[in-house]
Design an enzyme around this catalytic site. Structure first.
Site, PDB file in Angstrom:
ATOM      1  N   SER A  22      38.386 -14.400  65.323  1.00  0.00           N
ATOM      2  CA  SER A  22      39.150 -15.306  66.198  1.00  0.00           C
ATOM      3  C   SER A  22      38.280 -16.222  67.067  1.00  0.00           C
ATOM      4  CB  SER A  22      40.118 -14.502  67.080  1.00  0.00           C
ATOM      5  OG  SER A  22      41.143 -13.981  66.267  1.00  0.00           O
ATOM      6  N   LYS A  71      49.687  -4.148  69.547  1.00  0.00           N
ATOM      7  CA  LYS A  71      50.688  -5.192  69.272  1.00  0.00           C
ATOM      8  C   LYS A  71      52.114  -4.807  69.685  1.00  0.00           C
ATOM      9  CE  LYS A  71      48.216  -7.533  65.573  1.00  0.00           C
ATOM     10  NZ  LYS A  71      48.295  -8.210  64.289  1.00  0.00           N
ATOM     11  N   ASP A 107      51.449 -14.058  63.886  1.00  0.00           N
ATOM     12  CA  ASP A 107      51.027 -13.517  62.576  1.00  0.00           C
ATOM     13  C   ASP A 107      52.034 -13.975  61.528  1.00  0.00           C
ATOM     14  OD1 ASP A 107      48.782 -12.050  63.330  1.00  0.00           O
ATOM     15  OD2 ASP A 107      49.963 -10.286  63.856  1.00  0.00           O
ATOM     16  N   ALA A 135      52.934  -4.036  59.103  1.00  0.00           N
ATOM     17  CA  ALA A 135      52.753  -5.361  58.504  1.00  0.00           C
ATOM     18  C   ALA A 135      53.912  -5.691  57.560  1.00  0.00           C
ATOM     19  CB  ALA A 135      51.426  -5.418  57.756  1.00  0.00           C
ATOM     20  N   LEU A 227      47.783  -9.650  52.024  1.00  0.00           N
ATOM     21  CA  LEU A 227      47.441  -9.870  53.435  1.00  0.00           C
ATOM     22  C   LEU A 227      45.973  -9.535  53.718  1.00  0.00           C
ATOM     23  CD1 LEU A 227      50.563  -8.630  55.446  1.00  0.00           C
ATOM     24  CD2 LEU A 227      50.213 -10.759  54.196  1.00  0.00           C
ATOM     25  N   GLY A 250      44.661 -13.162  52.637  1.00  0.00           N
ATOM     26  CA  GLY A 250      45.117 -13.178  54.024  1.00  0.00           C
ATOM     27  C   GLY A 250      44.309 -14.041  54.978  1.00  0.00           C
TER      28      GLY A 250
HETATM   29  P1  ATR Z   1      50.169  -1.292  58.933  1.00  0.00           P
HETATM   30  O1  ATR Z   1      50.858  -1.011  60.245  1.00  0.00           O
HETATM   31  O2  ATR Z   1      48.864  -2.012  59.060  1.00  0.00           O
HETATM   32  O3  ATR Z   1      51.070  -1.944  57.950  1.00  0.00           O
HETATM   33  P2  ATR Z   1      50.454   1.496  58.160  1.00  0.00           P
HETATM   34  O4  ATR Z   1      51.619   1.647  59.065  1.00  0.00           O
HETATM   35  O5  ATR Z   1      49.383   2.522  58.190  1.00  0.00           O
HETATM   36  O6  ATR Z   1      49.703   0.120  58.343  1.00  0.00           O
HETATM   37  O7  ATR Z   1      51.040   1.372  56.659  1.00  0.00           O
HETATM   38  C1  ATR Z   1      50.239   1.465  55.559  1.00  0.00           C
HETATM   39  C2  ATR Z   1      51.040   1.209  54.292  1.00  0.00           C
HETATM   40  O8  ATR Z   1      50.149   1.355  53.193  1.00  0.00           O
HETATM   41  C3  ATR Z   1      52.170   2.178  54.049  1.00  0.00           C
HETATM   42  O9  ATR Z   1      53.206   1.508  53.387  1.00  0.00           O
HETATM   43  C4  ATR Z   1      51.521   3.220  53.139  1.00  0.00           C
HETATM   44  O10 ATR Z   1      52.408   3.937  52.306  1.00  0.00           O
HETATM   45  P3  ATR Z   1      53.081   5.326  52.831  1.00  0.00           P
HETATM   46  O11 ATR Z   1      54.167   4.896  53.762  1.00  0.00           O
HETATM   47  O12 ATR Z   1      53.611   5.958  51.592  1.00  0.00           O
HETATM   48  O13 ATR Z   1      51.993   6.107  53.474  1.00  0.00           O
HETATM   49  C5  ATR Z   1      50.670   2.326  52.291  1.00  0.00           C
HETATM   50  N1  ATR Z   1      49.585   3.067  51.642  1.00  0.00           N
HETATM   51  C6  ATR Z   1      48.438   3.480  52.199  1.00  0.00           C
HETATM   52  N2  ATR Z   1      47.671   4.115  51.285  1.00  0.00           N
HETATM   53  C7  ATR Z   1      48.362   4.106  50.114  1.00  0.00           C
HETATM   54  C8  ATR Z   1      48.114   4.554  48.787  1.00  0.00           C
HETATM   55  N3  ATR Z   1      46.957   5.167  48.477  1.00  0.00           N
HETATM   56  N4  ATR Z   1      49.055   4.334  47.850  1.00  0.00           N
HETATM   57  C9  ATR Z   1      50.204   3.705  48.143  1.00  0.00           C
HETATM   58  N5  ATR Z   1      50.499   3.237  49.373  1.00  0.00           N
HETATM   59  C10 ATR Z   1      49.594   3.424  50.342  1.00  0.00           C
END
Ligand code: ATR
Length: 290
Positions: A22, A71, A107, A135, A227, A250
């Protein structure tokens, strides 16, 4: 850069903040517009957010960006909040107003503007949204407010996708929103999708990972937006491209969230032509030369 008694300050609050791009965006914009403004990172420790926002106001800070993990946590400390940011439940930009700050979510407006510059439409599209974290939730609201025909939220844990759908149905009319387990995407009937990759899968250093392993579905993805911007081209984008689709990462979203914040702080308009060299500067900072 000349810093004097009239220099205004903007900054980023978060934890960690040391890898942020930023300052590159805002300090170059200030130089470009000959605005007497400086943008710096502010590391805020756990438990210090309320005092940081109050203190920033007293120190006459013009505006701030907010990043992980604050956030959503910052919302109670705002004087006002923009309607879309309120729906999303996340704020990444604070604009100084009377007696405090107004919160916005640039965002999402940034993602929208970045997609527009790439000629990627949301209106009337079937949107395949991958993920159900913060996100993905924000992108789902953006797609609904930008007139998507249908939004399919696909997640490894289907319950999390269902929760977003349930909540959105109470607030949004006119968009068909459904939840689906990632493993079932093959069963979708639609012929063509705009896919938006909102998970952390494929993020550096796990650059070979991809959330959607099913090869068949890629034939139906005409455009894939990821993203992630580290790596610059994710495995997801490579697969979309290999099946004839168009891609975007992204980095432009990051640029435009910054540009919109700068426009709000300084009441100016930044053109696409003015944005272009900034994107180059961000790439240089990341060590990308192409
Ligand atoms: P953010 O707030 O940045 O979006 P988050 O809340 O940690 O991050 O969400 C991460 C996302 O990535 C979730 O949708 C997660 O799926 P789950 O809800 O099933 O955990 C997804 N994710 C992370 N690792 C994954 C993996 N190895 N395979 C499939 N989905 C994954």
């Amino acid at each position: 850069m000349k810093i004097d008694g009239k220099t205004r300050t903007c900054g980023l609050i978060g934890n960690p903040v040391e890898h942020t791009l930023s300052p590159v965006i805002h300090n170059n914009l200030a130089q470009m517009f000959e605005t007497n403004l400086v943008y710096v990172p502010f590391l805020v420790q756990e438990g210090g957010l309320a005092e940081a926002v109050k203190g920033a106001y007293q120190l006459n800070v013009l505006g701030m960006n907010v990043t992980v993990p604050y956030k959503s946590d910052v919302i109670p400390y705002l004087k006002e909040i923009d309607a879309l940011a309120e729906k999303i439940g996340a704020v990444n930009t604070l604009v100084r107003c009377e007696d405090g700050y107004k919160g916005y979510n640039t965002d999402m407006s940034g993602l929208f503007r970045a997609m527009q510059t790439e000629g990627i439409q949301i209106k009337d599209e079937n949107v395949l949204l991958l993920g159900a974290g913060g996100a993905a939730r924000a992108v789902a609201y953006l797609c609904a407010s930008a007139g998507a025909k249908k939004i399919i939220i696909c997640n490894r844990t289907v319950e999390k996708a269902q929760e977003i759908v349930r909540e959105m149905k109470l607030q949004i009319e006119g968009t068909d929103i459904v939840a689906m387990a990632l493993a079932d995407v093959r069963t979708l009937a639609e012929e063509s999708f705009l896919a938006v990759q909102c998970t952390s899968v494929g993020l550096y250093p796990n650059v070979e990972d991809v959330v959607l392993a099913d090869g068949e579905i890629y034939d139906r993805i005409h455009t894939g937006v990821d993203l992630i911007y580290r790596p610059y081209e994710t495995q997801f984008m490579k697969l979309v491209k290999a099946h004839g689709g168009k891609t975007m990462n992204g980095l432009k979203m990051l640029l435009y969230q910054g540009i919109i914040a700068y426009e709000l702080w300084n009441q100016c308009d930044v053109t696409e032509e003015q944005a272009e060299p900034l994107l180059q500067k961000m790439k240089e900072e990341m060590g990308i030369y192409e």
